[in-house]
Design a protein around this motif. Structure first.
Motif, PDB file in Angstrom:
ATOM      1  N   ILE A   9       0.755  -0.996  -0.191  1.00  0.00           N
ATOM      2  CA  ILE A   9       0.257  -0.427   0.134  1.00  0.00           C
ATOM      3  C   ILE A   9       0.662   1.400   0.051  1.00  0.00           C
ATOM      4  O   ILE A   9       0.313   2.191  -0.836  1.00  0.00           O
ATOM      5  CB  ILE A   9      -1.249   0.137   1.659  1.00  0.00           C
ATOM      6  N   VAL A  10       1.896   1.560   0.942  1.00  0.00           N
ATOM      7  CA  VAL A  10       2.826   2.832   1.217  1.00  0.00           C
ATOM      8  C   VAL A  10       3.835   2.931  -0.573  1.00  0.00           C
ATOM      9  O   VAL A  10       3.762   4.314  -0.561  1.00  0.00           O
ATOM     10  CB  VAL A  10       3.191   2.653   2.416  1.00  0.00           C
ATOM     11  N   PHE A  11       4.692   1.314  -0.935  1.00  0.00           N
ATOM     12  CA  PHE A  11       5.048   1.931  -1.915  1.00  0.00           C
ATOM     13  C   PHE A  11       4.306   2.309  -3.609  1.00  0.00           C
ATOM     14  O   PHE A  11       4.699   2.599  -3.980  1.00  0.00           O
ATOM     15  CB  PHE A  11       5.437   0.364  -2.374  1.00  0.00           C
ATOM     16  N   GLN A  12       3.088   1.417  -3.699  1.00  0.00           N
ATOM     17  CA  GLN A  12       2.128   2.219  -4.763  1.00  0.00           C
ATOM     18  C   GLN A  12       2.178   3.173  -4.116  1.00  0.00           C
ATOM     19  O   GLN A  12       2.291   3.903  -5.319  1.00  0.00           O
ATOM     20  CB  GLN A  12       1.270   1.092  -4.368  1.00  0.00           C
ATOM     21  N   GLN A  13       1.314   3.714  -2.961  1.00  0.00           N
ATOM     22  CA  GLN A  13       0.975   5.742  -3.086  1.00  0.00           C
ATOM     23  C   GLN A  13       2.367   6.078  -3.986  1.00  0.00           C
ATOM     24  O   GLN A  13       1.825   7.696  -3.990  1.00  0.00           O
ATOM     25  CB  GLN A  13       0.652   5.332  -1.440  1.00  0.00           C
ATOM     26  N   TYR A  14       3.428   5.614  -3.382  1.00  0.00           N
ATOM     27  CA  TYR A  14       5.104   6.329  -3.559  1.00  0.00           C
ATOM     28  C   TYR A  14       4.828   6.296  -5.020  1.00  0.00           C
ATOM     29  O   TYR A  14       5.840   7.229  -5.335  1.00  0.00           O
ATOM     30  CB  TYR A  14       5.930   6.110  -2.809  1.00  0.00           C
ATOM     31  N   LEU A  15       4.480   5.446  -5.255  1.00  0.00           N
ATOM     32  CA  LEU A  15       5.157   5.655  -7.027  1.00  0.00           C
ATOM     33  C   LEU A  15       4.126   6.886  -8.243  1.00  0.00           C
ATOM     34  O   LEU A  15       4.538   6.739  -8.713  1.00  0.00           O
ATOM     35  CB  LEU A  15       4.494   3.833  -7.907  1.00  0.00           C
ATOM     36  N   GLU A  16       2.538   6.462  -6.955  1.00  0.00           N
ATOM     37  CA  GLU A  16       1.596   7.121  -8.118  1.00  0.00           C
ATOM     38  C   GLU A  16       2.481   8.602  -7.188  1.00  0.00           C
ATOM     39  O   GLU A  16       1.715   9.650  -8.914  1.00  0.00           O
ATOM     40  CB  GLU A  16       0.207   7.506  -7.238  1.00  0.00           C
ATOM     41  N   ASP A  17       2.260   9.283  -6.648  1.00  0.00           N
ATOM     42  CA  ASP A  17       2.416  10.751  -6.352  1.00  0.00           C
ATOM     43  C   ASP A  17       3.426  11.480  -5.437  1.00  0.00           C
ATOM     44  O   ASP A  17       3.434  11.997  -4.733  1.00  0.00           O
ATOM     45  CB  ASP A  17       1.091  10.932  -5.330  1.00  0.00           C
ATOM     46  N   LYS A  18       4.781  10.698  -5.105  1.00  0.00           N
ATOM     47  CA  LYS A  18       5.560  10.041  -4.186  1.00  0.00           C
ATOM     48  C   LYS A  18       5.101  11.093  -2.599  1.00  0.00           C
ATOM     49  O   LYS A  18       6.189  11.167  -2.101  1.00  0.00           O
ATOM     50  CB  LYS A  18       5.967  11.324  -4.533  1.00  0.00           C
ATOM     51  N   GLN A  19       3.957  10.560  -2.316  1.00  0.00           N
ATOM     52  CA  GLN A  19       3.097  10.939  -0.993  1.00  0.00           C
ATOM     53  C   GLN A  19       4.195   9.778  -0.220  1.00  0.00           C
ATOM     54  O   GLN A  19       3.687   8.470  -0.492  1.00  0.00           O
ATOM     55  CB  GLN A  19       2.364  11.079  -0.636  1.00  0.00           C
ATOM     56  N   ILE A  20       4.261   9.988   1.272  1.00  0.00           N
ATOM     57  CA  ILE A  20       4.695   8.256   1.773  1.00  0.00           C
ATOM     58  C   ILE A  20       3.083   8.411   3.214  1.00  0.00           C
ATOM     59  O   ILE A  20       3.154   9.398   3.859  1.00  0.00           O
ATOM     60  CB  ILE A  20       6.036   8.287   2.687  1.00  0.00           C
ATOM     61  N   LEU A  21       2.622   7.421   3.027  1.00  0.00           N
ATOM     62  CA  LEU A  21       1.469   7.174   4.075  1.00  0.00           C
ATOM     63  C   LEU A  21       2.456   6.695   5.714  1.00  0.00           C
ATOM     64  O   LEU A  21       3.313   6.157   5.577  1.00  0.00           O
ATOM     65  CB  LEU A  21       0.481   6.331   3.173  1.00  0.00           C
ATOM     66  N   SER A  22       1.677   7.822   6.483  1.00  0.00           N
ATOM     67  CA  SER A  22       1.903   7.385   7.753  1.00  0.00           C
ATOM     68  C   SER A  22       1.538   5.601   8.296  1.00  0.00           C
ATOM     69  O   SER A  22       0.519   4.933   7.466  1.00  0.00           O
ATOM     70  CB  SER A  22       0.707   8.194   8.642  1.00  0.00           C
ATOM     71  N   PRO A  23       1.601   5.412   9.322  1.00  0.00           N
ATOM     72  CA  PRO A  23       0.977   4.049   9.915  1.00  0.00           C
ATOM     73  C   PRO A  23      -0.277   3.823  10.030  1.00  0.00           C
ATOM     74  O   PRO A  23      -1.371   2.955   9.635  1.00  0.00           O
ATOM     75  CB  PRO A  23       2.142   3.449  11.120  1.00  0.00           C
ATOM     76  N   GLN A  24      -1.082   5.001  10.968  1.00  0.00           N
ATOM     77  CA  GLN A  24      -1.781   4.940  10.668  1.00  0.00           C
ATOM     78  C   GLN A  24      -2.424   5.214   9.527  1.00  0.00           C
ATOM     79  O   GLN A  24      -3.973   4.238   9.143  1.00  0.00           O
ATOM     80  CB  GLN A  24      -2.548   6.093  11.812  1.00  0.00           C
ATOM     81  N   GLU A  25      -2.620   5.846   8.172  1.00  0.00           N
ATOM     82  CA  GLU A  25      -3.219   5.744   6.898  1.00  0.00           C
ATOM     83  C   GLU A  25      -3.209   4.570   6.423  1.00  0.00           C
ATOM     84  O   GLU A  25      -4.072   3.990   5.800  1.00  0.00           O
ATOM     85  CB  GLU A  25      -2.583   6.748   6.038  1.00  0.00           C
ATOM     86  N   ALA A  26      -1.449   4.306   6.230  1.00  0.00           N
ATOM     87  CA  ALA A  26      -1.878   2.289   5.587  1.00  0.00           C
ATOM     88  C   ALA A  26      -2.520   1.148   6.618  1.00  0.00           C
ATOM     89  O   ALA A  26      -3.193   0.174   5.816  1.00  0.00           O
ATOM     90  CB  ALA A  26       0.022   2.079   5.123  1.00  0.00           C
ATOM     91  N   ASN A  27      -2.643   2.108   7.929  1.00  0.00           N
ATOM     92  CA  ASN A  27      -3.309   0.974   8.554  1.00  0.00           C
ATOM     93  C   ASN A  27      -4.892   0.962   8.281  1.00  0.00           C
ATOM     94  O   ASN A  27      -5.402  -0.548   7.659  1.00  0.00           O
ATOM     95  CB  ASN A  27      -3.278   0.384   9.956  1.00  0.00           C
ATOM     96  N   LEU A  28      -4.629   1.132   7.910  1.00  0.00           N
ATOM     97  CA  LEU A  28      -6.723   2.084   7.537  1.00  0.00           C
ATOM     98  C   LEU A  28      -7.431   1.692   6.535  1.00  0.00           C
ATOM     99  O   LEU A  28      -7.966   0.761   6.148  1.00  0.00           O
ATOM    100  CB  LEU A  28      -7.381   3.508   7.875  1.00  0.00           C
ATOM    101  N   ARG A  29      -6.285   0.957   5.415  1.00  0.00           N
ATOM    102  CA  ARG A  29      -6.169   0.577   4.252  1.00  0.00           C
ATOM    103  C   ARG A  29      -5.924  -0.638   3.815  1.00  0.00           C
ATOM    104  O   ARG A  29      -6.638  -1.049   3.017  1.00  0.00           O
ATOM    105  CB  ARG A  29      -5.281   1.728   2.974  1.00  0.00           C
ATOM    106  N   GLU A  30      -4.925  -1.284   5.238  1.00  0.00           N
ATOM    107  CA  GLU A  30      -5.015  -2.808   5.074  1.00  0.00           C
ATOM    108  C   GLU A  30      -6.179  -3.749   5.040  1.00  0.00           C
ATOM    109  O   GLU A  30      -6.825  -3.079   6.314  1.00  0.00           O
ATOM    110  CB  GLU A  30      -3.710  -2.743   6.266  1.00  0.00           C
TER     111      GLU A  30
END
Length: 433
Positions: A279-300
């Protein structure tokens, strides 16, 4: 009231709940509560005792930030599960003849001893076998996907109890149904206990796993006691009333599943497993943004997924990556890292060297995620798998260093991972040699 002549010689605190100071006056040191620091912190003494009995020492500093929310929902689900278990047990006892007023005492006793003993032996035997097989097949997954298997265990537990409630209405299949439910419950025991341990590791912030586990046991005992008291009032209502039994079981099951979902959703893990890293790596490839642990856990995802995707296998044997010396040369091209990637039988396979670091493991997983996505969205074979592997190396040379710095800054723990690596480690010769 403190006078100007009083001299504060020392201060002390008990966690974040109490503050005191030692005041010297006429050669005598007096201990006083520091009201300036304790404003808003002094609570009900009964609540204070309750916290000391049922919460880990040093709470809240000694546990993860999601501890209280998780424990609240875990308490709700345990209470509802206790009541559902009471209904299931009552149905099982009725199924083996307990409470049958038409039977004589001697006949009821004989039926209970014979039928009950056979069922217990069969259920225990099949349950033991199921426990061993499940731990063998899925033991390593219980760490890396603790949330999914925690929720799976509770769903399976509800299914098992529902089977026990229905069993008396199918006397010809009673033993088979009860034994199957026993297998399910044995799997629940393995999955539930193991994932609870994994979550305790996450919650312990002062190497206080034993204290957290002990206090969790105290909380569970209190919940079971409350459930027992409610059950005593519930049993007379549901006896010989199957419709009310099913209705109450349905309500308790809905509450149980909802509470479990909220519990696993409240857990915020700072270590990477396959889902969170993807989740975090694909988001970074899309817009160079790093998701926080809370944001990524909510999407998991917290439910087990059965849809067909390109599987990633970590820590495989060399023969699952390359089949000949030519393929080994292709795997080593533009690659001086301690891992090899390849595609075998529609799966992305990663072969790991013995000197690979945690950072190397994260990079290998990122490349595998990129390859998996490329293969999943590839409508037709436009390029070979080895060309895609070379592209993944070029991509990671550009993006991995800023990515790993970003995840550290965002609060992720890169000192360890929960990636599901197998134990194979391979040493290979470089291409030039």
């Amino acid at each position: 009231m403190e006078k100007k002549s009083d001299v504060v010689v020392a201060t002390e605190r008990y966690g974040s709940t109490g503050f005191w100071k030692y005041v010297a006056k006429n050669g005598i040191i007096e201990r006083r509560r520091d009201e300036s620091e304790s404003v808003g912190r002094r609570g009900n003494p009964v609540v204070g005792v309750f916290k000391r009995v049922f919460l880990p020492q040093g709470y809240p500093e000694s546990v993860s930030g999601d501890y209280l929310q998780y424990q609240f929902w875990d308490t709700v689900q345990a209470f509802s599960s206790s009541l559902s278990g009471t209904l299931a047990t009552q149905a099982s006892l009725r199924g083996i003849g307990v409470g049958n007023q038409e039977a004589t005492v001697a006949a009821a006793t004989f039926t209970w001893l014979l039928k009950g003993t056979c069922i217990i032996l069969l259920a225990d035997g099949t349950g033991m076998l199921g426990r061993i097989l499940f731990a063998w097949q899925k033991g390593s997954k219980l760490d890396s996907e603790a949330k999914k298997w925690r929720l799976f265990a509770d769903v399976l537990n509800d299914i098992a109890m529902f089977m026990e409630i229905l069993a008396p209405y199918f006397p010809a299949f009673f033993i088979f149904i009860v034994c199957t439910a026993g297998v399910f419950k044995s799997i629940v025991g393995v999955a539930g206990g193991a994932t609870r341990a994994a979550l305790t590791v996450h919650q312990a912030r002062r190497d206080n796993m034993a204290d957290i586990s002990a206090k969790d046991g105290s909380q569970e005992t209190l919940v079971n006691l409350a459930g027992l008291l409610v059950s005593l009032a519930l049993i007379p209502l549901v006896t010989n009333n199957p419709m009310l039994t099913l209705l109450l079981f349905f309500l308790f099951t809905v509450l149980h599943l909802f509470a479990n979902y909220k519990a696993v959703r409240s857990v915020i893990m700072e270590t990477f497993n396959e889902a969170r890293l993807s989740i975090v790596f694909q988001q970074y490839l899309e817009d160079k943004q790093i998701l926080s642990p809370q944001e990524a856990n909510l999407r998991e995802p917290v439910f087990l997924e059965f849809r067909k995707m390109v599987q990633i296998k970590l820590g495989v044997r060399l023969q699952e990556v390359v089949k000949c010396s030519q393929e080994l040369d292709l795997a080593l091209k533009n690659n001086r890292l301690p891992f090899l990637l390849g595609v075998h039988n529609g799966c992305v396979c990663v072969c790991l060297g013995p000197k690979a670091s945690v950072c190397d493991e994260i990079r290998a997983m990122c490349q595998a995620v990129w390859l998996s996505n490329m293969l999943s969205h590839q409508t037709q074979q436009k390029q070979s798998h080895w060309e895609m592997v070379r592209e993944s190396h070029k991509l990671m040379d550009k993006v991995f260093d800023p990515f790993i710095k970003g995840v550290v800054a965002a609060g992720w723990d890169t000192g360890r991972t929960l990636l599901d690596w197998d134990e194979w480690r391979v040493e290979w010769k470089s291409k030039s040699s």
